[in-house]
Design a protein around this motif. Sequence first.
Motif, PDB file in Angstrom:
ATOM      1  N   TRP A   1      -2.151   4.419  -2.447  1.00  0.00           N
ATOM      2  CA  TRP A   1      -3.512   4.491  -2.967  1.00  0.00           C
ATOM      3  C   TRP A   1      -4.252   5.616  -2.250  1.00  0.00           C
ATOM      4  CZ3 TRP A   1      -5.263  -1.368  -3.205  1.00  0.00           C
ATOM      5  CH2 TRP A   1      -4.391  -2.062  -4.062  1.00  0.00           C
ATOM      6  N   THR A   2      -4.887   6.471  -3.021  1.00  0.00           N
ATOM      7  CA  THR A   2      -5.558   7.648  -2.472  1.00  0.00           C
ATOM      8  C   THR A   2      -7.059   7.568  -2.737  1.00  0.00           C
ATOM      9  OG1 THR A   2      -5.456   9.037  -4.468  1.00  0.00           O
ATOM     10  CG2 THR A   2      -3.458   8.924  -3.100  1.00  0.00           C
ATOM     11  N   ASN A   3      -7.770   8.581  -2.265  1.00  0.00           N
ATOM     12  CA  ASN A   3      -9.225   8.616  -2.422  1.00  0.00           C
ATOM     13  C   ASN A   3      -9.671   9.390  -3.658  1.00  0.00           C
ATOM     14  OD1 ASN A   3      -8.775  11.270  -1.733  1.00  0.00           O
ATOM     15  ND2 ASN A   3      -9.849  11.176   0.221  1.00  0.00           N
ATOM     16  N   GLN A   4      -8.739   9.695  -4.558  1.00  0.00           N
ATOM     17  CA  GLN A   4      -9.100  10.491  -5.728  1.00  0.00           C
ATOM     18  C   GLN A   4     -10.005   9.717  -6.687  1.00  0.00           C
ATOM     19  OE1 GLN A   4      -8.237  13.857  -5.940  1.00  0.00           O
ATOM     20  NE2 GLN A   4      -7.700  13.287  -3.831  1.00  0.00           N
TER      21      GLN A   4
ATOM     22  N   TYR B   1     -10.242   2.128  -6.836  1.00  0.00           N
ATOM     23  CA  TYR B   1      -9.331   1.165  -7.443  1.00  0.00           C
ATOM     24  C   TYR B   1     -10.112  -0.109  -7.756  1.00  0.00           C
ATOM     25  CZ  TYR B   1      -5.473   4.162  -5.980  1.00  0.00           C
ATOM     26  OH  TYR B   1      -4.624   5.235  -5.819  1.00  0.00           O
TER      27      TYR B   1
ATOM     28  N   ILE C   1      -2.495   2.758   2.040  1.00  0.00           N
ATOM     29  CA  ILE C   1      -3.843   3.033   1.544  1.00  0.00           C
ATOM     30  C   ILE C   1      -4.428   4.137   2.415  1.00  0.00           C
ATOM     31  CG2 ILE C   1      -6.094   2.057   1.008  1.00  0.00           C
ATOM     32  CD1 ILE C   1      -4.816  -0.656   0.757  1.00  0.00           C
ATOM     33  N   GLN C   2      -4.644   5.292   1.822  1.00  0.00           N
ATOM     34  CA  GLN C   2      -5.002   6.477   2.583  1.00  0.00           C
ATOM     35  C   GLN C   2      -6.500   6.535   2.889  1.00  0.00           C
ATOM     36  OE1 GLN C   2      -3.436   9.834   0.383  1.00  0.00           O
ATOM     37  NE2 GLN C   2      -1.302   9.223   0.733  1.00  0.00           N
TER      38      GLN C   2
ATOM     39  N   THR D   1     -10.156   5.858   0.764  1.00  0.00           N
ATOM     40  CA  THR D   1      -9.914   5.082  -0.456  1.00  0.00           C
ATOM     41  C   THR D   1     -10.929   3.946  -0.580  1.00  0.00           C
ATOM     42  OG1 THR D   1      -7.557   5.567  -0.339  1.00  0.00           O
ATOM     43  CG2 THR D   1      -8.222   3.700  -1.709  1.00  0.00           C
ATOM     44  N   LYS D   2     -11.417   3.743  -1.788  1.00  0.00           N
ATOM     45  CA  LYS D   2     -12.354   2.653  -2.073  1.00  0.00           C
ATOM     46  C   LYS D   2     -11.681   1.684  -3.040  1.00  0.00           C
ATOM     47  CE  LYS D   2     -16.591   5.287  -1.250  1.00  0.00           C
ATOM     48  NZ  LYS D   2     -15.888   6.393  -0.590  1.00  0.00           N
TER      49      LYS D   2
ATOM     50  N   VAL E   1     -11.588   3.356   4.820  1.00  0.00           N
ATOM     51  CA  VAL E   1     -11.107   2.620   3.652  1.00  0.00           C
ATOM     52  C   VAL E   1     -12.080   1.464   3.434  1.00  0.00           C
ATOM     53  CG1 VAL E   1      -9.271   1.142   2.743  1.00  0.00           C
ATOM     54  CG2 VAL E   1      -8.699   3.251   3.974  1.00  0.00           C
TER      55      VAL E   1
END
Length: 518
Positions: A188-191, A194, A210-211, A214-215, A253
């Motif tokens: 899971w990234t911050n792009q 989720y 989870i990078q 990330t939200k 995160v």
Amino acid sequence: MRFLFALFLGCMVFTSCRNDFEFTPSENGSLRFSRDTIYLDTVFTGISSSTYTLKVYNNTNNDIKIPSIRMGKGLTSNYRMTVDGMVGNQNRIFQEVELLAKDSMFIFIEQTSNIADANPNDFLYTDIIEFTHADGQKQKVDLVTLIQDAIFIKPDRDIDTKIKETLQLSGVATNIVGHQLTDNELVWTNQKPYVIYGYALVANNKTLQIQAGTKVHFHANSGIIVDKQGTIQIQGALSDYDAEGNILVDRWVRFEGDRLEPAFENVPGQWGTVLILSENQNQINYLDLKNAAVGILIQPLDINQNYQTKLQIDNSRIYQCTNIGLLSRGAKIEGKNLVINQCGVASFAGTFGGDYEFTHATFCNFWNSSRQVSVLLTNNFETPETLYLQDLVKAQFNNCMIYGSNNIQMLFDNKQPSGNTTQFNYFFNHCLIRFNNQNNQFTNNPLYDFSNSNLFLNCTIARNSVEFAPKFINRLRTDLRLEEAYDRPVNTSFANFNDILGNSRTNQPNLGAYQFVP
């Protein structure tokens, strides 16, 4: 008597012959609104907003009839409304709406849009509620919504049966609605944020990463489950801050509910928990978690299974949980720079034994009730049929704050039934502990012998709400940074790392996760 009866009968006849209300067509300016613009707070693409209220007033002395109330985009609008309980034409167009003199009515508005519907420059979706009068003049109220794109993780639904996916834990079927993460869903990234529906399962021999930045937003009754041989690694990092402590670049995160409106920002219990069943080395760093029922629950898959779940958790905050912030049942947990606050039962509960060591943690509890504590330690797990016992191998707290709004902020439950000898080992090393034994219920109880240096070494015992009280910036808003230096004794050998915000502790270190910065 006959006269009174005749008078009453006359009144009845007169009333029954009364004409209905006569409504005159509305004119421009005859209406007044509680707001001229309604901002429906940020929603995720495809998810319905909360319901917002507009109150419409008839300014005139006449009973009026409004020829038309409609969405500006008509039947194609992504906004919907009810007008005084009426649904009109698909909740978007209403005709000949009556409103009595000097009276008012309610319009309730909600919205569902996809990111493709929004303006590509600012991601806003807009429309108007248009009130058209008999003279052709119009009054309007603007509607504005920010649409946020997201990645959705939710249970699959069988095409034929329509039954949602349920989870298997280590090969055993359950009735937990959720989705087992595929290999393509394990990073899971911050792009994009989720949004989780049901429980996202990290299966055996899989690792969820989870990078930083990330939200993750959880719907009601949702969360994450890590199976016995699965692993979770939350890899947040220190954010960039300005001189006032405001975030410039957010690398935390963040776990919270999926209701983005300000009214839900601090509401506990909006989602379930992060359930860690794993015996692997799970790691959490720079996690900000709020609004759950239980923030993190770590325990074996079965209470009778002979293995220990493991977690290293550093630089993290958990708050506004209806039950417990960090709940362990026999786990092995090490943590540094933790902040847990505002939990309905306990901030940290080490139950059914376990092995714990926390350093520079701020375990506070300013939940608004009279029973919550900051730390709870037990060696047992009890069902209606059975009392299970397990060793509390170690519970060591170094340079920690254990404080809150109630007199007693620390409780122990050491059950030793006849014929059983279970370890119950704990040690508080240079800690602040709020413990006001005003009713003498703990007097002569050896578990709370603060003079015993084998249990409590150089600890500061706050016996009322004033004595040794730390001054937090805003304890009710969960900001537990220190407003001024707190000079209670600290064991400097445990203060060899920066605080949760990256501030150095080399000069007069303070207890807890936050170092005071002048």
